[in-house]
Design an enzyme around this catalytic site. Structure first.
Site: not given
Ligand code: AHR
Length: 658
Positions: A44, A375
C-alpha cells in the site's frame, strides 16, 4: 573414582531423551496441498511506500499539482522580480488531469540569479558515481535558454550536474532529457536548477531518477526495496492497499484507469495518509501514480507473484466519510472491475488488452483473482458485493473473488460478513488482525475449527503490535511480536486447506515519513532493512513446501503446550520434510523428532534459527541483523532425533528423506 565419560554421556542422553516432549510427523499421511500462493506481500502507498519509496522518482511535486503548487520547491531570485515565476493553471479540458505548469520569465537573467531547488522526499539519497537521468517538459519560443542542473549536498556544495541549452522556437511542449553522474554520495541531497537566458519558458514534469532502478527500467522502482520482496519469493502481491482503495471519500478513492498510460496524463490525488492521523500529519503526501496498475502487474510478474488487485466496491472508508454509491449508480464501479480483468488478460484486440499492449506488454498478465472492497462491512457492503459477484461470474465464471470481513477477526460485524459471504459463495474471505503478540499465541488454533469446504481464507493483513516506544515513536517490530506471528503461522500452515493466502501489513515504511507502525521493511533514502517479522515471513515463504503433514504431540496438535508451536510440510521438489518450531518461552527445550512412514536420506538436518534471549530486541538501520536467521546443522537418526530449541526461538528444520 574413575568416571566412564562415555557411559555418563549415554546415560545423560538417554535421560534427556526420555523426558523430552516427542513431536511425531506422519510423513506418509499428507493432509492437504500447500497453495503456491500461500505467503505473499501486501503493498500500500502508506508510510511513503510508493512516492518517496519504491517509486524511484527523486523530485517531489514534479508537476506542481500538490494542493500548494510550489510545495517541495524553493525559488530564489537575486534580485527579486515580481511575476518572474508564476504557476499557471491552463484549465483546458485536454489538460484536466495535469492542469498546472510553471512559467518563468527571464530578463537577460545570468546563471545563479534564478534558482529553483527541490527538496525531494525527506531529502534525496545520492550515490557517488551513479548516473542520474533528468527529464522535463518545456515550451519556449526563445532560443539559447540554459538550464544548469545540479545535485546539492547538505552543506550546499554541488555534487554532480550538467548544463543543457533547450531548443526554442518550436510550437507546443517538448521533452528534454539529459544524464549526468554524481561526484559524491549524500543521504539527504537536493536538486537545483538555475535558469539562464532571456524570454519565457514553461516547465512541467520535472523529473530525476537514479539509473540503478529495479531491472534498470528508466523511471522505475528502487532496486534495493524490490530486491527485499523478490528475496521472499512471494506467492502473490496484493495492491494497491489497504484503505487507499476506499479513499476518505469516493472522490479520493483509488481509480486504476487513472493510473495507466502516459505519466503526464495520470491525475495526481492527495494520499489519504496525508491527513489520516492528527499526530502524524504528512502534508506533502500525494499519489502521483507514476507507479500505477500496469507497473504493479509488471512487478508481480518480475518477482513471480500472482497479482491480487483490490478494487473499490462503491463505498468510501467507513471510518471517514462513509460515502456510499447508490446501487442504481454502481455500474461504473462494476465496469472498472470487468475492464481490469480485460486489461490484465484480454487479447490485444480487446479495448483494454490493447491498452496493455500499447504500454509494452502484449502477453496477458494472467490475473486470477481480485478483491472487491477493502475493510468494508455491513449490509450495504454485502449488497454491493453481490452485484460485483454476479457481473464478474457471468463474464468470467472461473475468476476468483475476494470479499472483506471488515476490520476485526471476530464480533458481530465479522459474523454477519463471514456467514453471508459463505452463503454467497465468495471464493476467499479477507481477514485482518492487528493485535497484541499474546493474541497471536492464543489464536494459533484459530483455523483448526474452520469448515474445510466452501469459502477459503485470505489472511490479508496482520501484524503483532507490541508496546509503543518511545512516546510518539514507531511501535517496534520486536522479536516478541515476530515470534508470536511465527507461532500463529504454524496454525495457518497446519490449515493450508483452509487458508490459501497470507500477508503481513503494512509492507514498507520510511524512517522519516511513516504514519503507521509496525511495518515489515524500513528504509531511509539509501538503506533498507528487514524486521524480525520480515525474516519470519521470508522463512515461511521460502519453506512453504507442497503438502501439509500432520504433527502431533501427546495425541494433540502442538499449539502452545510448554509454549511450543509446530507445523510441518513435505517439499516434493527438494524431497525434504520441513518442520517449523516456535519456542516462545525463555528456557531452551529439547524435543524428540519422530518422522513416521519415511526413510531418512541424510545423517544431518539443516536448520535456520532465529533466536534471542531479549524478546524486545528489534532490528534497525544501524543494527539491521540483530535478529535474523542463522544456519547450522545437527545429526538426525531414523528413531530418536533430538533437537535443542533455544529459548525464544523460531526454527525451520529441513530433513532430507527418500
Ligand atoms: O495496513 C494499514 C491499514 O490497516 C490498511 O490500509 C487498512 O486496510 C487497515 O486498516
Amino acid at each position: 573414582m574413575k568416571i566412564n565419560f562415555s557411559f555418563l554421556l549415554i546415560l545423560t542422553g538417554f535421560c534427556v531423551y526420555a523426558q523430552n516432549r516427542t513431536i511425531s510427523i506422519r510423513v506418509n499421511e499428507p493432509v492437504a496441498d500447500v497453495q503456491p500462493t500461500m505467503y505473499g506481500v501486501f503493498f500500500e502507498d502508506i508510510n511513503f511506500g510508493a512516492d518517496g519509496g519504491i517509486y524511484a522518482e527523486l523530485i517531489k511535486n514534479r508537476s506542481f499539482e500538490f494542493t500548494k503548487p510550489l510545495m517541495g520547491w524553493k525559488v530564489e531570485q537575486k534580485p527579486f522580480r515580481e511575476g518572474a515565476v508564476m504557476v499557471i493553471n491552463r484549465q483546458e479540458k485536454e489538460h484536466s488531469s495535469n492542469p498546472r505548469f510553471l512559467r518563468v520569465k527571464l530578463e537577460n537573467t545570468p546563471k545563479d540569479a534564478l534558482v529553483m531547488t527541490n527538496e525531494g522526499f525527506r531529502g534525496m539519497g545520492i550515490k557517488q558515481g551513479l548516473r542520474y537521468d533528468f527529464s522535463m517538459m518545456y515550451r519556449t519560443s526563445a532560443s539559447g535558454i540554459k538550464m544548469h542542473i545540479d545535485l546539492v549536498n547538505q552543506s550546499g556544495q554541488k555534487i554532480g550536474g550538467t548544463v543543457v541549452t533547450v531548443q526554442g522556437g518550436k510550437d507546443g511542449w517538448q521533452k528534454q532529457e539529459v544524464s549526468f553522474n554524481a561526484t559524491a554520495g549524500e543521504p539527504k541531497g537536493k536538486f537545483s536548477i538555475s535558469i539562464e537566458g532571456n524570454g519565457i519558458i514553461d516547465l512541467d514534469m520535472i523529473s530525476l531518477f537514479p539509473s540503478d532502478t529495479w531491472k534498470g527500467r528508466p523511471g522505475g522502482m528502487r532496486a534495493d526495496m524490490i530486491q527485499m520482496l523478490a528475496d521472499m519469493k512471494p506467492g502473490f502481491i496484493r495492491f494497491p492497499g489497504g484503505c487507499i482503495v476506499e479513499g476518505f471519500n469516493l472522490e479520493n478513492r483509488y481509480q486504476w484507469k487513472k493510473t495507466i498510460g502516459p505519466l503526464e496524463d495520470r491525475e495526481l490525488i492527495i494520499n489519504r495518509w496525508n491527513i489520516e492521523f492528527a499526530h502524524k500529519p504528512a502534508p506533502d503526501y500525494f499519489q502521483t501514480f507514476g507507479l500505477g496498475f500496469f507497473e504493479y502487474f509488471q512487478l508481480a510478474e518480475d518477482i513471480g507473484a500472482e497479482p491480487l488487485p483490490i478494487l473499490n466496491c462503491g463505498m468510501a472508508c467507513q471510518f471517514n466519510s462513509a460515502e456510499v454509491t447508490p446501487l442504481d449508480q454502481l455500474d461504473p464501479f462494476v465496469q472498472d472491475a470487468l475492464d481490469l480483468i480485460e486489461f490484465a488478460n484480454g487479447d490485444v484486440n480487446t479495448t483494454w488488452g490493447r491498452k496493455r499492449a500499447e504500454m509494452g506488454h502484449a502477453a496477458p498478465f494472467n490475473l486470477k483473482f481480485m478483491g472487491v472492497g477493502n475493510e468494508n462491512w455491513g449490509p450495504q457492503y454485502l449488497e454491493r458485493l453481490e452485484v460485483f459477484k454476479n457481473a464478474i461470474r457471468q463474464k468470467y465464471p472461473d475468476f476468483k473473488i475476494v470479499g472483506s470481513s471488515g476490520t476485526d477477526p471476530n464480533g458481530e460485524r465479522f459474523d454477519l460478513l463471514n456467514t453471508s459471504m459463505r452463503k454467497m459463495g465468495i471464493d476467499l474471505i479477507d481477514e485482518h488482525f492487528y493485535r497484541k503478540p499474546s493474541w497471536f499465541l492464543e489464536n494459533a488454533q484459530r483455523y483448526d475449527s474452520y469448515p474445510r469446504t466452501g469459502s477459503k481464507i485470505f489472511a490479508g493483513e496482520y501484524a503483532g503490535h507490541d508496546e509503543r516506544v518511545p512516546a510518539g515513536g514507531p511501535t517496534k517490530n520486536n522479536w516478541r511480536a515476530a515470534m508470536a506471528e511465527a507461532a500463529f503461522l504454524t496454525g495457518v500452515e497446519r490449515n493450508a486447506e483452509v487458508v490459501q493466502l497470507a500477508s503481513y501489513a503494512p509492507l514498507f515504511a520510511h524512517v522519516d515519513g511513516w504514519q503507521w507502525s509496525p511495518d515489515l521493511i524500513w528504509v531511509d533514502n539509501l538503506r533498507v532493512y528487514g524486521t524480525p517479522s520480515y525474516h519470519v515471513q521470508k522463512l515461511f515463504s521460502l519453506n512453504k513446501g507442497t503438502k501439509v503433514l500432520p504433527v502431533q504431540s501427546n495425541n494433540d496438535v502442538l499449539a502452545g503446550q510448554d509454549s511450543l508451536y509446530a507445523s510441518a510440510v513435505f517439499d516434493a521438489d527438494r524431497k525434504e520434510v520441513i518442520i517449523k518450531l516456535v519456542n516462545a518461552k525463555p528456557q531452551p527445550e529439547a524435543v524428540n523428532l519422530n518422522l513416521e512412514g519415511i526413510k531418512l536420506n541424510a545423517k544431518e538436518a539443516t536448520v535456520s534459527v532465529m533466536a534471542n534471549a531479549n524478546d524486545l530486541l528489534s532490528n534497525s538501520l544501524e543494527n539491521p541483523f540483530a535478529v535474523v536467521p542463522v544456519e547450522s546443522s545437527f545429526p538426525v537418526k531414523a528413531k530418536g532425533t533430538v533437537y535443542y530449541s533455544p529459548g525464544y526461538s523460531f526454527s525451520v528444520i529441513r530433513i532430507p528423506v527418500k
